[in-house]
Design an enzyme around this catalytic site. Sequence first.
Site, mmCIF file in Angstrom:
data_model
loop_
_atom_site.group_PDB
_atom_site.id
_atom_site.type_symbol
_atom_site.label_atom_id
_atom_site.label_comp_id
_atom_site.label_asym_id
_atom_site.label_seq_id
_atom_site.Cartn_x
_atom_site.Cartn_y
_atom_site.Cartn_z
ATOM 1 N N ASP A 159 14.562 44.838 -13.594
ATOM 2 C CA ASP A 159 14.312 43.622 -12.816
ATOM 3 C C ASP A 159 13.275 42.758 -13.522
ATOM 4 O O ASP A 159 13.181 42.786 -14.751
ATOM 5 C CB ASP A 159 13.854 44.024 -11.404
ATOM 6 C CG ASP A 159 14.281 43.038 -10.331
ATOM 7 O OD1 ASP A 159 13.773 41.911 -10.340
ATOM 8 O OD2 ASP A 159 15.120 43.389 -9.491
ATOM 9 N N HIS A 195 10.215 39.103 -7.874
ATOM 10 C CA HIS A 195 11.420 39.780 -7.395
ATOM 11 C C HIS A 195 11.346 41.294 -7.587
ATOM 12 O O HIS A 195 11.653 42.073 -6.681
ATOM 13 C CB HIS A 195 12.625 39.200 -8.142
ATOM 14 C CG HIS A 195 13.956 39.595 -7.623
ATOM 15 N ND1 HIS A 195 14.644 40.687 -8.090
ATOM 16 C CD2 HIS A 195 14.755 39.023 -6.686
ATOM 17 C CE1 HIS A 195 15.810 40.768 -7.477
ATOM 18 N NE2 HIS A 195 15.902 39.773 -6.609
ATOM 19 N N SER A 360 20.130 41.594 -3.280
ATOM 20 C CA SER A 360 19.022 42.147 -4.065
ATOM 21 C C SER A 360 18.179 43.103 -3.234
ATOM 22 O O SER A 360 17.565 44.031 -3.773
ATOM 23 C CB SER A 360 18.110 41.025 -4.574
ATOM 24 O OG SER A 360 18.642 40.405 -5.702
#
Length: 419
Positions: A159, A195, A360
Amino acid sequence: MKKIVTASVAAVAMGLGALTVAAPGNAAPQSSITGQIIVKFRDSGAAGGVLRQNGLSEGAGIGSTGAHLIKVPAGKESQLIEALTRNPAVEYAERDELVTAATADEYFKSQYALQNEGQSFTNTAGTLTVDGGTKDADVDAVEAWPTTRGSGTRVAIVDSGVAIDHDDISDKVVARANFSDTKIVNPEDYDKYGHGTHVAGIVAATHNSIGVAGVCPDCTILDAKVLNSSGVGSSSAIANGINWAVEKGAKVINMSLGQRVSSRTLETAVNNAWKRGVVMVAAAGNAGTQAKIYPGAYSNVIAVAATDNRDVKASFSTYGRWVDIAAPGVNVYSTFPNHPFVLGTQNGRSTGYDIGSGTSMAAPIVAGVAALVWNTPAGTANSTVREKVQSTADNIDGTGTLWEHGRVNACEAVAGDCP
């Protein structure tokens, strides 16, 4: 509790969206990395000569795939791919596709995805009330924990990185590697986008008196940073991240990201990891269509759709028979960096903790459940772990059409004492 943004904004920001970066003016959206291509040779001894014939130099290998990343003049990618493909010494040449991000504890009552008693909660600023919805919309994680809490199982987060200064998740990271184009100069560079920290917290946030609880509270994290500070990466970076995670002993790899076009190099990395015994999980995408997203659409990856707190498909979630399973992905509360980060700047998210919506967020819930299963009698091989996760899912509406299996159930997956 900090300020929380609305779900409609979160779904756009945290999800995969169209999986492109806007190009200037009226140009088409960029879908691949400029100035580089991926080449795999049938005869490695011929590589240097073939590349020199085309005015190119040899490039770095990409993980365990046997392919190499070759620098080329910007705008000449298609021409050189065509020329190289015609050479019998070349197995394949392809673009390097653009990849984007797919977005007892203090705030545990806000985590309906783990345990939902039909309650509602409101943050202290009064900006959001979330109805607990249907009681069975959660994944029964609390009921799974008496059976197993993960016991050191390594989960790789491929990620944007994991923050190094967060009391609820940073200490769970046992190794880091940077495959993005972001240079790590300052501590916040490990996740300036935000994120990866959110995804990592969903998997393994520490069970303590602060913050949130992870699905697999005793798991550890391998931080493979493949997305830069804008949440953008490449298929070659993901392939390198997968290979590194395998070498570092990952039992589960979570990829809350995706690209629209399949890559032979990325698929090879996925298949090699599967052969090495790793369970791989990826977001299905947030386009609200049935369009396939990679790596989620590869057969050796569990593709995850998103459901909401009423156990129905999230409006934004990609769906279809190619999608394997579903998990909560709307208003999922988790960790964010303690420093200013891009998603927070763009969408008003709080530092420390906040919600995110998207596949996600659904994918790491499934990854956490898979990690729990590794610590049960079913945890003998990646094939048995995957089968257990999928076969024990709850048969909610949409099963068999919107996704192949149901909504993941942690307690049933670990054969716990389930309600």
